[in-house]
Design a protein around this motif. Structure first.
Motif, PDB file in Angstrom:
ATOM      1  N   ILE A   1       0.832  -1.207   0.000  1.00 55.69           N
ATOM      2  CA  ILE A   1       0.000   0.000   0.000  1.00 55.69           C
ATOM      3  C   ILE A   1       0.867   1.258   0.000  1.00 55.69           C
ATOM      4  O   ILE A   1       0.592   2.211  -0.717  1.00 55.69           O
ATOM      5  N   GLY A   2       1.920   1.261   0.781  1.00 55.47           N
ATOM      6  CA  GLY A   2       2.767   2.452   0.880  1.00 55.47           C
ATOM      7  C   GLY A   2       3.623   2.685  -0.342  1.00 55.47           C
ATOM      8  O   GLY A   2       3.924   3.822  -0.691  1.00 55.47           O
ATOM      9  N   GLY A   3       4.033   1.646  -1.009  1.00 58.53           N
ATOM     10  CA  GLY A   3       4.931   1.757  -2.149  1.00 58.53           C
ATOM     11  C   GLY A   3       6.249   1.076  -1.808  1.00 58.53           C
ATOM     12  O   GLY A   3       6.875   1.394  -0.797  1.00 58.53           O
ATOM     13  N   ILE A   4       6.668   0.164  -2.637  1.00 61.53           N
ATOM     14  CA  ILE A   4       7.881  -0.591  -2.367  1.00 61.53           C
ATOM     15  C   ILE A   4       9.074   0.350  -2.383  1.00 61.53           C
ATOM     16  O   ILE A   4       9.284   1.097  -3.334  1.00 61.53           O
ATOM     17  N   GLY A   5       9.855   0.326  -1.310  1.00 62.76           N
ATOM     18  CA  GLY A   5      11.050   1.158  -1.211  1.00 62.76           C
ATOM     19  C   GLY A   5      10.825   2.532  -0.622  1.00 62.76           C
ATOM     20  O   GLY A   5      11.748   3.329  -0.542  1.00 62.76           O
ATOM     21  N   SER A   6       9.626   2.848  -0.196  1.00 61.72           N
ATOM     22  CA  SER A   6       9.317   4.163   0.342  1.00 61.72           C
ATOM     23  C   SER A   6       9.127   4.078   1.852  1.00 61.72           C
ATOM     24  O   SER A   6       8.187   3.445   2.331  1.00 61.72           O
ATOM     25  N   ILE A   7      10.008   4.719   2.597  1.00 58.96           N
ATOM     26  CA  ILE A   7       9.903   4.705   4.051  1.00 58.96           C
ATOM     27  C   ILE A   7       8.709   5.542   4.496  1.00 58.96           C
ATOM     28  O   ILE A   7       7.948   5.142   5.376  1.00 58.96           O
ATOM     29  N   ARG A   8       8.535   6.698   3.879  1.00 59.76           N
ATOM     30  CA  ARG A   8       7.383   7.540   4.209  1.00 59.76           C
ATOM     31  C   ARG A   8       6.081   6.814   3.892  1.00 59.76           C
ATOM     32  O   ARG A   8       5.115   6.862   4.657  1.00 59.76           O
ATOM     33  N   GLY A   9       6.043   6.112   2.753  1.00 59.20           N
ATOM     34  CA  GLY A   9       4.854   5.343   2.391  1.00 59.20           C
ATOM     35  C   GLY A   9       4.560   4.236   3.377  1.00 59.20           C
ATOM     36  O   GLY A   9       3.404   3.987   3.707  1.00 59.20           O
ATOM     37  N   ALA A  10       5.611   3.572   3.874  1.00 51.72           N
ATOM     38  CA  ALA A  10       5.408   2.512   4.865  1.00 51.72           C
ATOM     39  C   ALA A  10       4.844   3.092   6.156  1.00 51.72           C
ATOM     40  O   ALA A  10       3.948   2.507   6.766  1.00 51.72           O
ATOM     41  N   PHE A  11       5.343   4.254   6.569  1.00 49.93           N
ATOM     42  CA  PHE A  11       4.857   4.876   7.798  1.00 49.93           C
ATOM     43  C   PHE A  11       3.387   5.273   7.663  1.00 49.93           C
ATOM     44  O   PHE A  11       2.553   4.938   8.513  1.00 49.93           O
ATOM     45  N   VAL A  12       3.053   5.964   6.576  1.00 52.25           N
ATOM     46  CA  VAL A  12       1.678   6.423   6.374  1.00 52.25           C
ATOM     47  C   VAL A  12       0.729   5.244   6.191  1.00 52.25           C
ATOM     48  O   VAL A  12      -0.366   5.215   6.768  1.00 52.25           O
ATOM     49  N   SER A  13       1.143   4.251   5.408  1.00 54.08           N
ATOM     50  CA  SER A  13       0.244   3.112   5.189  1.00 54.08           C
ATOM     51  C   SER A  13       0.075   2.283   6.454  1.00 54.08           C
ATOM     52  O   SER A  13      -0.993   1.710   6.670  1.00 54.08           O
ATOM     53  N   ALA A  14       1.083   2.209   7.314  1.00 56.19           N
ATOM     54  CA  ALA A  14       0.916   1.502   8.585  1.00 56.19           C
ATOM     55  C   ALA A  14      -0.125   2.198   9.450  1.00 56.19           C
ATOM     56  O   ALA A  14      -0.953   1.533  10.090  1.00 56.19           O
ATOM     57  N   LEU A  15      -0.103   3.529   9.456  1.00 51.54           N
ATOM     58  CA  LEU A  15      -1.121   4.262  10.202  1.00 51.54           C
ATOM     59  C   LEU A  15      -2.513   4.034   9.613  1.00 51.54           C
ATOM     60  O   LEU A  15      -3.482   3.810  10.349  1.00 51.54           O
ATOM     61  N   ILE A  16      -2.612   4.092   8.296  1.00 54.26           N
ATOM     62  CA  ILE A  16      -3.908   3.890   7.634  1.00 54.26           C
ATOM     63  C   ILE A  16      -4.432   2.489   7.904  1.00 54.26           C
ATOM     64  O   ILE A  16      -5.612   2.299   8.235  1.00 54.26           O
ATOM     65  N   ILE A  17      -3.579   1.491   7.782  1.00 57.29           N
ATOM     66  CA  ILE A  17      -4.007   0.107   7.996  1.00 57.29           C
ATOM     67  C   ILE A  17      -4.423  -0.108   9.443  1.00 57.29           C
ATOM     68  O   ILE A  17      -5.424  -0.780   9.723  1.00 57.29           O
ATOM     69  N   GLY A  18      -3.686   0.470  10.371  1.00 61.49           N
ATOM     70  CA  GLY A  18      -4.068   0.352  11.775  1.00 61.49           C
ATOM     71  C   GLY A  18      -5.431   0.954  12.050  1.00 61.49           C
ATOM     72  O   GLY A  18      -6.258   0.371  12.764  1.00 61.49           O
ATOM     73  N   LEU A  19      -5.672   2.127  11.476  1.00 59.29           N
ATOM     74  CA  LEU A  19      -6.973   2.775  11.665  1.00 59.29           C
ATOM     75  C   LEU A  19      -8.104   1.988  11.016  1.00 59.29           C
ATOM     76  O   LEU A  19      -9.156   1.766  11.626  1.00 59.29           O
TER      77      LEU A  19
END
Length: 148
Positions: free
Chosen positions: A75-93
């Motif tokens: 969801i965040g984008g492979i290789g994107s640290i910012r994407g992993a952070f944002v998508s982890a928040l979205i998935i948690g919510l």
């Protein structure tokens, strides 16, 4: 911050992009990657030590986390640290709110017995439906890494 704002982060990013050039500039790229791997293994071990007293330690205990990590990366984008952070928040919510309110939402237009069966089943699928939607509309993820 470590990866984007420090000299070591710059060397790691440059080494991941073009290891031969970084090696030609005098950096021992094999040693750098060994140190980065060791640091990651240390963090994983630390996480295991911290979660050991809370969870039951058994073989295969990380399978659920592994699947969630895959969903976060896609969801965040492979290789994107910012994407992993944002998508982890979205998935948690999405996961927490879905498990909390999905049964009540279905009770609005289904019989209570049916809503009690359908609600939890749909709630457990919400993150995968979110992943399918992101892959349909943005195949490279929400925040694709630069150059991909």
């Amino acid at each position: 911050v470590l990866v984007t704002r420090t000299r070591v982060g710059m060397l790691v990013r440059a080494g991941a992009t073009n290891p031969r050039m970084v090696s030609a500039l005098g950096v021992d790229i094999r040693r750098l990657f060994m140190i980065v791997f060791g640091f990651g293994a240390m963090l994983a071990g630390f996480a295991g030590v911290m979660s050991g007293p809370i969870l039951s330690v058994e073989p295969g205990m990380g399978d659920g986390v592994l699947i969630l990590a895959f969903v976060v990366i896609v969801i965040g984008g492979i290789g994107s640290i910012r994407g992993a952070f944002v998508s982890a928040l979205i998935i948690g919510l999405v996961d927490t709110l879905g498990r909390s309110f999905m049964t009540d939402i279905f009770k609005a237009f289904l019989a209570p017995a049916a809503a009690n069966q359908v609600g939890p089943a749909i709630a457990s699928m919400l993150i995968y439906l979110l992943m399918a939607g992101v892959l349909f509309f943005r195949p490279s993820g929400l925040f694709p890494a630069a150059g991909r």
